[in-house]
Design an enzyme around this catalytic site. Structure first.
Site, PDB file in Angstrom:
ATOM      1  N   LYS A 189       0.933  -1.366   0.014  1.00  0.00           N
ATOM      2  CA  LYS A 189      -0.112  -0.104  -0.027  1.00  0.00           C
ATOM      3  C   LYS A 189       0.672   1.364   0.231  1.00  0.00           C
ATOM      4  O   LYS A 189       0.263   2.160  -0.536  1.00  0.00           O
ATOM      5  CB  LYS A 189      -0.970  -0.011   1.182  1.00  0.00           C
ATOM      6  CG  LYS A 189      -0.206   0.042   2.575  1.00  0.00           C
ATOM      7  CD  LYS A 189      -0.362   1.467   3.303  1.00  0.00           C
ATOM      8  CE  LYS A 189       0.402   1.419   4.516  1.00  0.00           C
ATOM      9  NZ  LYS A 189       0.704   2.813   4.866  1.00  0.00           N
ATOM     10  N   THR A 246      -4.397   5.308   3.096  1.00  0.00           N
ATOM     11  CA  THR A 246      -3.125   6.008   2.683  1.00  0.00           C
ATOM     12  C   THR A 246      -3.191   6.744   1.503  1.00  0.00           C
ATOM     13  O   THR A 246      -2.385   7.569   1.033  1.00  0.00           O
ATOM     14  CB  THR A 246      -1.772   4.919   2.727  1.00  0.00           C
ATOM     15  OG1 THR A 246      -2.037   3.973   4.029  1.00  0.00           O
ATOM     16  CG2 THR A 246      -0.575   5.694   2.577  1.00  0.00           C
TER      17      THR A 246
END
Length: 329
Positions: A189, A246
């Site tokens: 991620k 994120t």
């Protein structure tokens, strides 16, 4: 069992936040900070240089002696992924057999292609490796805002005990046994968040941002499947949950790193002025590992190519947009 004494290795923003959270859960906390200036700030002003405005509990013991933290019943390792081997190696001689070492970094070691749990296993074989990962910002956790994460250890009894020991009314760890899945989600991620930041910096729109998250998640799943992750872990907090957070806000260092690239700065210029962005270190090794397994990861590969200067941001975007049409999957 309950782990009453928690050691926190690293007094940066995330380490400080986790120390505060563990104290909030009623645990005895020892915070080890190697940097003399920050250790002094933590001791005298009860505040980290990296988390200004947030006071740490008076009961948290701050030390520069690694042995004081190593004597805790469980340790949170809150240091950069590329420093993990050195830190675990230094701690290994002083920790008791069976001590959980909970990795809180999200990355893959450059050069060796080692996952964080493998580093713990190799450098501290008498310890128990665990992973703490999920959608969480240090400031939110420190201030007691509701946060849920994944805490994975291969032994479910250990994972459950750690979750119980660290959990509080506002910090909820869900325990799991898929260590590999939890650490893959966190590593991948960060790379995709750089891509999301580039999209935002280029003002390509919310639709493009949503597409990147969705297709990036497909890359995470393919990579995870190749390296033994469970699908349910990747669709959980440490995978999809962390990816969404994120990739959605400049509060993420990786997103901010990508945003600066999208605005026209070179990778070297961004590195010179940015805070640590783990995805910048993880991207090339992630792509190497994917290619070795025959896993297609075009977004991650584009990010890695931008970072090493072989492709411009504009050319990388054009390359992604002109890929052959295919079925979704």
């Amino acid at each position: 069992m309950t782990y009453q004494h928690i050691g926190v290795v690293g007094g940066g923003a995330w380490g400080t936040a986790l120390a505060i959270s563990a104290a909030r859960a009623g645990r005895q906390v020892t915070l080890w900070e190697h940097d003399a200036t920050n250790a002094e700030q933590l001791t005298t002003k009860r505040e980290s240089l990296y988390l200004p405005g947030v006071r740490i509990d008076d009961g948290i013991a701050v030390t520069r002696d690694s042995r004081a933290a190593a004597g805790a019943q469980a340790l949170l390792l809150v240091v950069p992924a590329q420093a993990m081997r050195a830190v675990v190696t230094a701690l290994a001689p002083t920790i008791a057999t069976g001590t959980p070492l909970i990795v809180c970094a999200k990355g893959i070691e450059a050069g060796t292609r080692a996952f964080m749990s493998d580093i713990v296993g190799a450098c501290a074989p008498k310890a128990v490796a665990a992973i703490l990962s999920g959608p969480s910002f240090a400031a939110d956790v420190a201030r007691g805002l509701p946060t849920a994460v994944t805490l994975a250890a291969r032994d479910d009894t250990v994972a459950a005990a750690l979750a119980q020991s660290l959990g509080s009314a506002t910090f909820r760890p869900y325990h799991a046994t898929d260590v590999r899945g939890a650490e893959i989600g966190g590593a991948v991620k960060n790379v995709l968040a750089i891509g999301a930041g580039i999209v935002a910096g280029r003002a390509l729109g919310a639709s493009a941002g949503a597409a990147l998250i969705t297709r990036g998640f497909a890359e995470m799943v393919r990579f995870g499947r190749a390296f033994g992750a469970k699908p349910e872990t990747l669709t959980g907090l440490s995978g999809l949950g962390d990816l969404v957070l994120t990739c959605s806000t400049p509060q993420s260092r990786n997103y901010s790193f990508g945003f600066a690239l999208g605005k026209g700065q070179t990778p070297d210029e961004v590195r010179a002025g940015a805070k640590l962005a783990e995805g910048a270190f993880t991207a090339p090794v992630l792509v190497e590992m994917a290619r070795a397994k025959g896993v297609e990861m075009p977004i991650s590969a584009a990010v890695a190519a931008i970072l090493d200067g072989t492709v411009s941001v504009g050319d990388a975007i054009e390359g992604l947009l002109t890929r052959p049409f295919r079925a979704e999957g």
